[in-house]
Structures are given as C-alpha cells and as structure tokens.
Design a protein around this motif. Structure first.
Motif, PDB file in Angstrom:
ATOM      1  N   GLY A  34       6.237   7.798  15.471  1.00 11.70           N
ATOM      2  CA  GLY A  34       7.555   8.037  14.504  1.00 11.70           C
ATOM      3  C   GLY A  34       8.588   8.112  15.505  1.00 11.70           C
ATOM      4  O   GLY A  34       9.752   7.296  15.268  1.00 11.70           O
ATOM      5  N   GLY A  35       8.535   9.060  16.396  1.00  7.87           N
ATOM      6  CA  GLY A  35       9.794   9.349  17.271  1.00  7.87           C
ATOM      7  C   GLY A  35       9.738   8.255  18.277  1.00  7.87           C
ATOM      8  O   GLY A  35      11.117   7.930  18.570  1.00  7.87           O
ATOM      9  N   LEU A 186       6.963  -0.585  14.972  1.00 10.10           N
ATOM     10  CA  LEU A 186       6.415  -0.685  16.693  1.00 10.10           C
ATOM     11  C   LEU A 186       5.873  -1.855  17.101  1.00 10.10           C
ATOM     12  O   LEU A 186       6.160  -2.372  17.918  1.00 10.10           O
ATOM     13  CB  LEU A 186       5.715   0.745  16.842  1.00 10.10           C
ATOM     14  N   VAL A 187       4.822  -2.200  16.010  1.00  9.86           N
ATOM     15  CA  VAL A 187       3.912  -3.479  16.577  1.00  9.86           C
ATOM     16  C   VAL A 187       4.881  -4.643  16.418  1.00  9.86           C
ATOM     17  O   VAL A 187       4.863  -5.472  17.467  1.00  9.86           O
ATOM     18  CB  VAL A 187       2.877  -3.685  15.469  1.00  9.86           C
ATOM     19  N   ALA A 188       5.836  -4.752  15.620  1.00  9.15           N
ATOM     20  CA  ALA A 188       6.773  -5.791  15.537  1.00  9.15           C
ATOM     21  C   ALA A 188       7.632  -5.829  16.810  1.00  9.15           C
ATOM     22  O   ALA A 188       7.902  -6.883  17.326  1.00  9.15           O
ATOM     23  CB  ALA A 188       7.815  -5.684  14.303  1.00  9.15           C
ATOM     24  N   ILE A 189       8.186  -4.848  17.274  1.00  7.11           N
ATOM     25  CA  ILE A 189       9.038  -4.658  18.455  1.00  7.11           C
ATOM     26  C   ILE A 189       8.244  -5.107  19.717  1.00  7.11           C
ATOM     27  O   ILE A 189       8.702  -6.036  20.552  1.00  7.11           O
ATOM     28  CB  ILE A 189       9.539  -3.313  18.603  1.00  7.11           C
ATOM     29  N   LEU A 190       7.026  -4.589  19.800  1.00  8.72           N
ATOM     30  CA  LEU A 190       6.214  -4.981  20.869  1.00  8.72           C
ATOM     31  C   LEU A 190       5.731  -6.405  20.893  1.00  8.72           C
ATOM     32  O   LEU A 190       5.804  -7.042  22.268  1.00  8.72           O
ATOM     33  CB  LEU A 190       4.865  -4.026  20.753  1.00  8.72           C
ATOM     34  N   LYS A 301       8.866   7.112   6.048  1.00  8.79           N
ATOM     35  CA  LYS A 301       8.418   6.241   5.295  1.00  8.79           C
ATOM     36  C   LYS A 301       7.587   5.209   6.016  1.00  8.79           C
ATOM     37  O   LYS A 301       6.227   5.206   5.878  1.00  8.79           O
ATOM     38  CB  LYS A 301       9.505   5.317   4.281  1.00  8.79           C
ATOM     39  N   ALA A 302       8.220   4.531   6.813  1.00  8.37           N
ATOM     40  CA  ALA A 302       7.688   3.525   7.749  1.00  8.37           C
ATOM     41  C   ALA A 302       6.463   4.427   8.792  1.00  8.37           C
ATOM     42  O   ALA A 302       5.408   3.814   8.750  1.00  8.37           O
ATOM     43  CB  ALA A 302       8.551   2.673   8.454  1.00  8.37           C
ATOM     44  N   ALA A 303       6.919   5.291   9.270  1.00  8.04           N
ATOM     45  CA  ALA A 303       6.045   5.903  10.190  1.00  8.04           C
ATOM     46  C   ALA A 303       5.191   7.031   9.650  1.00  8.04           C
ATOM     47  O   ALA A 303       4.042   7.494  10.290  1.00  8.04           O
ATOM     48  CB  ALA A 303       6.683   6.464  11.636  1.00  8.04           C
ATOM     49  N   GLY A 304       5.649   7.617   8.487  1.00  9.76           N
ATOM     50  CA  GLY A 304       5.163   8.768   7.752  1.00  9.76           C
ATOM     51  C   GLY A 304       5.098  10.092   8.468  1.00  9.76           C
ATOM     52  O   GLY A 304       4.351  10.916   8.296  1.00  9.76           O
ATOM     53  N   ALA A 305       6.035  10.217   9.396  1.00  6.16           N
ATOM     54  CA  ALA A 305       6.162  11.505  10.115  1.00  6.16           C
ATOM     55  C   ALA A 305       6.703  12.617   8.970  1.00  6.16           C
ATOM     56  O   ALA A 305       7.604  12.307   8.120  1.00  6.16           O
ATOM     57  CB  ALA A 305       7.166  11.465  11.173  1.00  6.16           C
TER      58      ALA A 305
END
Length: 503
Positions: A34-35, A186-190, A301-305
């Motif tokens: 998330g970070g 993160l997957v989309a960015i990579l 929300k997206a990362a769940g942190a």
C-alpha cells in the motif's frame, strides 16, 4: 495491556495495530505494498501541485515526504495519507507569485503553528456540526475533482495513450475480482511501464515529463524574511487560509476513513499533528499540505492498508524512488496513473446517494445541501467554500424545519367567581426562528383580562425568544390584559432573568 493475537478474523481495531501487523507477515505485506502504490501515485501529483504553486518540483516532493512521515507518527488517523495538496497549492500560489519562496515557506510554518493553536482550542470538535449530507457532498465533489484533474492528461496526447489507459483500467477494476494478493494499481503501473519500455514507445507521456526529480535529500531550510509586523501582515492571511483549508480537508478525510474502516480516530490529535507536520515541512523547504483523499482511498480501499506503517512507508518510498531510482520512476507512463486515479474517483464517489430510490426517500432539503456542497466545491476548486456553504444551507433548512414545530394551544377557563382566564400552553423548542411565529399565536384583542402562558413543555434557547415573550406581554399590556408566564424550566428562567430582570 500487551497486544494478543486473537483469530484469523481480526476486529477493525486490531487490524490497525502496528504491533500486531509487525507480527503478521500477511498484514505487513499489505502495508508495504500500500505504501509503495501510494508513493508512486504521489510523485506526479506532487509535481503537478508544485507547478500550480509556482515552485520547483522538489518543493512539492519533499513536502509529500515530510508530511507523510510526520503525520504517520503524530497524526490521529492511522492509514490516512498527508502530502502536498492542490487545495494548499491554490491558497499559497498568489503569495509565491508576489513575494517568492522565502515568504511562502514562512507562511507554511505559520500555518502549522495556527493549526496547533486551533487544535488546542478545540476546533476539531466542530466536526460534529457538519451534517452527513455535507459529508456526502464533500466526498462526491472530491471524486469529481479527482476525475476532472485527469482530463488534461487525455487531451492532445498520442493515440496510444488511450488503449494504454483502457488496459490499465481493466487491470485496476478487474484484478481485484480474481485476487487481492497484490494491489491492482501496482500491477497496472508495472505492466504499463514494462510495455512502454519494451516496445520503445518514447512518445507516450511519462512521469519524467512532469518535471525534474530531486537528486539529493532534503536539508534544513530557514526562511530569510524579516521578523517584523509587516512580514506578518503579508504572510498572515495566507497562513490562516492554509491552516483552515488544510484542517478542514484533513478532518473530513479522517471522518471518511473512520467510516471505511469502522474505527474511530482522534480528531484533536490529527489537527495538531497536521500542524506539526507543516512546521517540519516548512523547515525542510516544503510546500506544506494536508490529508489527501485520493491517495488515502488508494491506501485503505485499493490496497487494504490500515496502520501507520503504510503512511510512513509511503513517505519513505517516495523519497527513495525520486532520489535513488529517479531515472526508473521517470519512465512510468502517465496513462497508468490516470487509470489509477479514475479508479480512485469511482471508488470515492457515493453512488448510493444519487440512486433514484435514495433520492425519492431523502428529504429535499438533504438533497439540496448535498448538491450545494458539490456545486460550490467543484466550481471554486475550494473545499472550504463548498463545506461552509453546505453547512450554512443545512442550518437554514434545519431552522426552517424546526421553526414550525412550536405548538400553542388556547383554552378558556372559568373560575368559581365567574372570572374567565385564557390559558395558553406552549410546546416546542423556542429559538430565533420559531419565536417569530410565537408572537402571532395569541388573540390579543379577543382574550379576557387575565392570560396565563404555560411554558412547562418548552425551552428558551436564545435572546430572540426572550425578546419575543417580552413583545407578547407588551402587546397584552396595551390591551389592558394581565399576563402571567409560568412553568419556565430553570435554565430558561435564568436566561430570562439575566436578559430582562423578569422572573
């Protein structure tokens, strides 16, 4: 009491514990990823806000680092992301244009001091007076602003940007349906970065096109301004505006995260934590900032942190990325970040609030308050204006509604000696709005020579009501009628005695 691992289904409070998270690799992985996602999303935003404020990109990037790290330690809302923001940049930009960076930094430091003062005098407690309809309007307005901020990234760009945004959107929206092991943003960015680099699509806009990234760590910065009253007159208004806007956005965002995570936060601690973060940021030459609802939504929300770890790491990762891996970060296509922010906009918007069934059930006044908040915020790009106008409309609607709740019943009572008395029984809450109607509810000309006004089922709230009662008795006096006001509760009686001397 030491933390104890209870079960595989932790309570919301356990899930935001730093100690428990450090002992559970799965939770810790969520915080780390998330970070990282937030740090990647912060870079172009911080650069863009720096451009709005008219400062070097490093000023915004360093501010995002110091704000995130400081609020992670001192703030009152775990998992909330604070960094350089557009709201602060818009407020501070005129000062930068007229007096330069030294005065801007002085204003940032003063704004931090003012935020601490506001926290100590209880400004955070004012959040209880913000109606839910204003909160919904605030959230919806931010979602719209986040989406509109992405539109320039889609205008005048190579055609290849559009399929890349579509691909990133499919990943961001679709991957969570298959797995949540890795944050979809993160997957989309990579994926998009690998595609752009592998195929040599150099003409696709990237993070590096937004501005130069710093190559060194931030250092202490003391603003070179004269310590005079004239300097205070220059920076004071901007500092106060920044302090109010920053606190308002931060506390509203904290309240939103409370709802998402089913936990409570310490709003007073968050308020002075924001102030401390701005002071630290100013002394490191940063732009200043506040909570960011977009990046916070990505985080929770997206990362769940859920913990301070993700907030702290967002700042640390940001600094590492821009200082040591700046060349790689510069390659990230803006198309990936646009898709991520569109997802944030979609996830932030309260879709339930605009469903036909909801609108049909909701009182028109509540819907009006929400729309006023949205329109004012979006049209001015100023969250403070939107929220203040929304609260004012809500207050007027509430006053108009309860003003008509006062009931006055009249009865004629004949004594054994044949004397007739008019007895009025007043029921309801009496304040400036309802007291205006109170004056018209008596039959001054038709009543007998003795009138009793029974107030045992009512309460006097302000001087306007006391004045209205005095007007009623004066009107009866003009008709030669004797009036007795009975049944006032102790608080109402004390107010009447204090304001008029009458019991």
């Amino acid at each position: 009491m030491p933390a104890v691992l209870t079960s595989d289904s932790p309570t919301p409070l356990e899930r935001q514990s730093v100690r428990l998270t450090l002992r559970r690799p799965g939770w810790l992985k969520t915080e780390i990823l998330g970070g990282l996602v937030v740090a990647l999303a912060l870079i172009p935003e911080a650069i863009a806000f720096s451009i709005i404020a008219g400062v070097d990109p490093r000023v915004g990037l360093f501010a995002s680092f110091t704000m995130a790290v400081t609020t992670a330690i001192l703030g009152g809302r775990p998992a909330m992301i604070s960094a350089a923001t557009g709201a602060v940049a818009l407020v501070i930009a005129p000062l930068m244009a007229s007096h330069g960076l030294q005065y801007l930094i002085a204003a940032v430091i003063l704004a931090g001091v003012l935020q601490i003062v506001l926290a100590l005098v209880g400004a955070a407690r004012l959040m209880r007076f913000i109606p839910r309809s204003v909160m919904v309007g605030f959230v919806n307005a931010l979602a719209i602003l986040i989406f509109l901020a992405q539109v320039p990234e889609l205008l005048g760009v190579p055609w290849l940007v559009y399929p890349l945004v579509l691909l990133a959107g499919v990943i961001v929206f679709g991957l969570p349906r298959l797995t949540t092991a890795v944050p979809a943003p993160l997957v989309a960015i990579l994926v998009l970065t690998v595609l752009v680099v592998a195929f040599g699509w150099d003409h696709v806009p990237s993070v590096g096109d937004k501005g130069a990234l710093p190559e060194s760590l931030p250092s202490l910065f003391l603003p070179d301004v004269p310590l005079t009253l004239e300097t205070l007159e220059i920076v004071g208004p901007y500092a106060l505006a920044m302090a109010v806007v920053g606190l308002l956005e931060s506390l509203m965002t904290a309240k939103l995260v409370d709802d998402i995570t089913d936990t409570r936060s310490n709003k007073t601690r968050e308020a002075w934590g924001q102030g401390a973060a701005n002071i630290v940021t100013g002394f490191f030459g940063g732009l200043g900032g506040c909570a960011m609802i977009g990046q916070t939504t990505i985080n929770v929300k997206a990362a769940g942190a859920r913990t301070r770890i993700s907030t702290f790491l967002a700042g640390v990762f940001l600094l590492i990325l821009v200082v040591t891996l700046g060349d790689l970060v510069a390659l990230i296509p803006m198309a990936a970040l646009v898709a991520v922010m569109v997802f944030v906009s979609w996830a932030t918007f309260d879709w339930h609030s605009i469903r036909p069934r909801t609108l049909a059930r909701m009182p028109k006044s509540e819907t009006t308050v929400m729309l006023v908040t949205v329109v004012a915020t979006v049209s001015t790009d100023n969250l403070a204006i939107g929220v203040v106008l929304g609260v004012l409309v809500a207050m007027v609607a509430f006053a108009n509604r309860v003003a008509h709740f006062v009931q006055v019943d009249r009865a004629l009572i004949e004594d054994t000696d044949g004397t007739v008395t008019a007895r009025y029984t007043v029921r309801g809450e009496l304040f400036f709005a309802s007291s205006n109607d109170l004056y018209t509810m008596f039959d001054y000309a038709g009543d007998p020579e003795h009138v009793v006004i029974d107030m045992r089922d009512s309460h006097l709230w302000d001087a306007s009501t006391v004045a209205a009662l005095d007007a009623v008795t004066d009107k009866y006096t003009q008709h030669g009628t004797e009036v007795d006001i009975v049944g006032l509760n102790e608080a109402s009686r004390r107010m009447r005695v204090r304001l008029t001397g009458l019991r």
